[in-house]
Design a protein around this motif. Structure first.
Motif, mmCIF file in Angstrom:
data_model
loop_
_atom_site.group_PDB
_atom_site.id
_atom_site.type_symbol
_atom_site.label_atom_id
_atom_site.label_comp_id
_atom_site.label_asym_id
_atom_site.label_seq_id
_atom_site.Cartn_x
_atom_site.Cartn_y
_atom_site.Cartn_z
ATOM 1 N N ILE A 256 22.040 -15.195 -64.474
ATOM 2 C CA ILE A 256 23.540 -15.462 -64.810
ATOM 3 C C ILE A 256 23.330 -16.925 -65.635
ATOM 4 O O ILE A 256 22.613 -17.801 -64.730
ATOM 5 C CB ILE A 256 24.482 -15.546 -63.691
ATOM 6 N N VAL A 258 25.902 -19.866 -67.128
ATOM 7 C CA VAL A 258 27.114 -20.185 -67.427
ATOM 8 C C VAL A 258 27.268 -21.617 -67.878
ATOM 9 O O VAL A 258 26.577 -22.670 -67.695
ATOM 10 C CB VAL A 258 28.158 -20.430 -65.881
ATOM 11 N N LEU A 271 29.458 -17.118 -71.229
ATOM 12 C CA LEU A 271 28.433 -16.553 -70.555
ATOM 13 C C LEU A 271 27.273 -16.085 -71.176
ATOM 14 O O LEU A 271 26.372 -15.411 -70.684
ATOM 15 C CB LEU A 271 29.055 -15.223 -69.677
ATOM 16 N N SER A 274 23.336 -14.668 -70.031
ATOM 17 C CA SER A 274 23.260 -13.777 -68.729
ATOM 18 C C SER A 274 22.646 -12.519 -69.191
ATOM 19 O O SER A 274 22.563 -12.186 -70.185
ATOM 20 C CB SER A 274 24.617 -13.681 -68.370
ATOM 21 N N THR A 290 35.933 -10.366 -65.689
ATOM 22 C CA THR A 290 35.262 -11.297 -66.122
ATOM 23 C C THR A 290 36.404 -12.647 -66.300
ATOM 24 O O THR A 290 36.143 -13.975 -65.938
ATOM 25 C CB THR A 290 34.440 -11.139 -67.246
ATOM 26 N N PHE A 332 28.600 -9.070 -68.263
ATOM 27 C CA PHE A 332 29.938 -9.584 -68.212
ATOM 28 C C PHE A 332 31.144 -8.923 -69.023
ATOM 29 O O PHE A 332 31.929 -9.297 -68.925
ATOM 30 C CB PHE A 332 29.991 -11.098 -68.118
ATOM 31 N N GLN A 346 28.766 -10.412 -58.883
ATOM 32 C CA GLN A 346 28.703 -11.115 -60.275
ATOM 33 C C GLN A 346 29.716 -12.194 -60.611
ATOM 34 O O GLN A 346 29.469 -13.342 -60.966
ATOM 35 C CB GLN A 346 28.639 -9.925 -61.406
ATOM 36 N N MET A 350 29.526 -16.172 -60.621
ATOM 37 C CA MET A 350 29.996 -16.643 -61.963
ATOM 38 C C MET A 350 30.820 -17.979 -61.422
ATOM 39 O O MET A 350 30.864 -19.147 -62.161
ATOM 40 C CB MET A 350 30.647 -15.979 -62.688
#
Length: 590
Positions: A256, A258, A271, A274, A290, A332, A346, A350
């Motif tokens: 992941i 960000v 994102l 990811s 998301t 996502f 998830q 995030m």
């Protein structure tokens, strides 16, 4: 030209709107049959205008209330604005048309004033079983069609007339019809109340006044959010982590990434980087989950009710300054018909990574690493008469240390905001019994000036053979420490049978359709939060308190905090050796 309302009228209408949303939520959970709604309050309710803007929301689960505009936009593809009639009631749960995920079913009813459609009353709630491949919860399935019933903007009522065929279809396609149908009735009652109250508000103050108030309230909330974003230095802030697996490929972690992009008074959560979407249900609906996670984390960090002196209405305005980018085909933003039911771990991670990315520039608003996962367990079995029983349980975890206090222990952190299920309710209705439910004592929370929260351990024992599916994560990646704080501790899942207590086996964080035997005990240990600040700056008395309370051991006090303890005969067993502590900390700092 519309005249702006005076502050008193604005406050009166705003207070009335919030009161309506709260009443809707209260009716829903008080009338529901399944424990996931009536006890855990896994729901959301509110009022919306014809542009699908949130006008007010219940103080419930952020994922539910934040996703409802997406539901409404998805419904519009089937029921456009000119197709609504008074007395209509639409049901919807399509994960690629705005739903947060398929078990979260929405009920939507239109609100008319003098023959004109002016808005909607809507709610969502998590249903205990929608006929998926495994009872109550699903992870390892190939596509969204294996998740159970897909209800794509269809009318349960048309102009007040009940669609009996649809009601029969739903009743015949769930393992627990008494719970599901009862919960739907509760949702309808909640939406009906919202319609009545909204109509009364429009009649009392007039449509123009009420609509103008909603516009001003949304603009005000947007202004407040933009004001706080503008205080953050422009720049790109990045944080990375990983998820254990997708529930099938056990040796493959999922990255992941960000990147939070601050530009003036707006923000983008990117994102890119990811994991690609996976072949199980461990994907995230983009519109319904998301985006909502991004809305949540900024409102929690920047517009928290208890850290702002001004009253800030909860409405669409807080969403407007925030955009979300996720490449099509990533975890996502999956491409239909990929399954996307098990999506909560998830988005928890995030949100946690957004906090981590912004920690260097928002030290007074961030926490250390939270547990940032979800233990969502589906226990089930078949009674002697052939009827299914299904029980959904959300287990608590812990938050990370905070700028001025320790992380809370054993709480529903970040986006969950659900309540625990009373053990008495479990014992009265189901062939399960809780053998252990307490603060985790096998792993110390992350050390820091303000330590991380301690996790929870809960052990449920089957009294008959059954099944279990479990959605969780963070057995491999511990919650992070910040500003010198140390990492927290990973979660784990243990299973043994009471007749063979020495044969303990570790299970993966997520699994589907596990067969259980009478006497099997399933024990979940949640992650513990990371520490905030240098542990050597922690008040030695607080360290002693943690030892006496069982959160840490004497050896942790010395190794992590530089606190020397001496044995005393005062009923407690230990006291701080101030001189030795000062010397020890001096040496450790050097």
């Amino acid at each position: 030209m519309t005249t702006e309302l005076d502050p008193i009228t604005l406050q009166v209408v705003g207070g009335a709107l919030h009161s309506i949303a709260e009443q809707m939520g209260n009716v829903l959970y008080r009338m529901s049959y399944s424990s996931i709604i009536r006890e855990s309050q896994d729901l959301g309710a509110g009022l919306f205008d014809t542009g699908y803007n949130t006008l007010c929301e219940s103080d419930s689960t952020p994922m539910h209330i934040g996703s409802l505009p997406g539901y409404l936009r998805g419904i519009e593809q089937t029921v456009p604005l000119d197709a609504w009639q008074p007395g209509d009631c639409v049901i919807h749960n399509h994960p690629y048309k705005g739903a947060s995920h398929s078990p979260d079913i929405a009920i939507v009813m239109p609100v008319f004033h003098e023959g004109e459609l002016v808005g909607f009353s809507a709610n969502t709630a998590h249903h205990v079983d929608i006929g998926a491949a495994t009872p109550g919860l699903i992870i390892d399935v190939p596509d969204m069609f294996a998740e159970g019933m897909l209800l794509d903007g269809v009318k349960l009522f048309t102009a007040g007339t009940r669609n009996e065929a649809l009601w029969k279809y739903i009743r015949d396609n769930t393992r627990v019809p008494s719970l599901v149908m009862g919960d739907l009735e509760a949702q309808i009652a909640s939406a009906e109340l919202g319609v009545r109250r909204f109509e009364e508000l429009l009649k009392t103050y007039g449509k123009d006044t009420v609509i103008q108030a909603t516009h001003q309230l949304m603009d005000y909330t947007e202004t407040m959010m933009r004001r706080e974003i503008a205080k953050i230095p422009d720049g790109d802030y990045t944080a990375e982590g990983f998820l254990d697996d997708d529930g099938r490929s056990r040796d493959k972690t999922l990255p992941i990434k960000v990147t939070v992009k601050i530009r003036g008074d707006g923000v983008e959560v990117d994102l890119t980087g990811s994991s690609p979407q996976v072949p199980t249900a461990f994907n995230v609906p983009f519109e319904g989950s998301t985006k909502v996670a991004a809305f949540f984390v900024f409102r929690a960090m920047l517009l928290d009710t208890y850290t702002n002196a001004e009253y800030i209405p909860q409405n669409e305005g807080s969403f407007r300054p925030i955009t979300v980018t996720a490449p099509k085909g990533c975890i996502f933003n999956p491409v239909a018909p990929a399954a996307a039911e098990a999506r909560f771990c998830q988005i928890q991670r995030m949100a946690d990574l957004v906090i981590k990315a912004l920690a260097p520039v928002l030290p007074e608003r961030c926490t250390a690493g939270n547990a940032a996962t979800l233990s969502f367990a589906a226990f089930s079995g078949v009674r002697p008469n052939g009827d299914y029983w299904v029980f959904l349980e959300v287990n608590e975890a812990a938050m990370g240390g905070r700028p001025a206090s320790d992380g809370p222990d054993t709480v529903e952190e970040l986006m969950r905001n659900t309540r625990n299920n009373p053990l008495e309710d479990l014992g009265m209705h189901l062939p399960l019994i809780c053998d252990r439910y307490e603060v985790r004592d096998d792993a110390a929370p992350g050390a820091g000036k303000f330590r991380g929260g301690a996790g929870v351990v809960k052990s449920q024992r089957y009294l008959t053979p059954g099944f279990m599916t479990h959605e969780s994560d963070r057995h491999l990646d511990a919650p992070w420490g910040v500003f010198g704080g140390k990492d927290g501790y990973c979660g784990k899942m243990e299973i043994y049978n009471v007749d063979r207590p020495e044969e303990i086996r570790l299970e993966y964080s997520k699994f589907s359709g596990l067969r259980t035997e009478k006497g099997d005990v399933v024990s979940y240990f949640s992650p513990s939060g990371g520490g905030y600040g240098d542990p050597l700056d922690r008040d030695p008395q607080k360290v002693l308190d943690d030892v006496l309370d069982g959160f840490i051991k004497p050896e942790h006090a010395k190794a992590d905090y530089g606190v020397a303890l001496i044995a005393v005969d005062d009923g407690y067993g230990f006291a701080v050796d101030a001189e030795a502590t000062q010397s020890l900390r001096y040496d450790m700092r050097r």
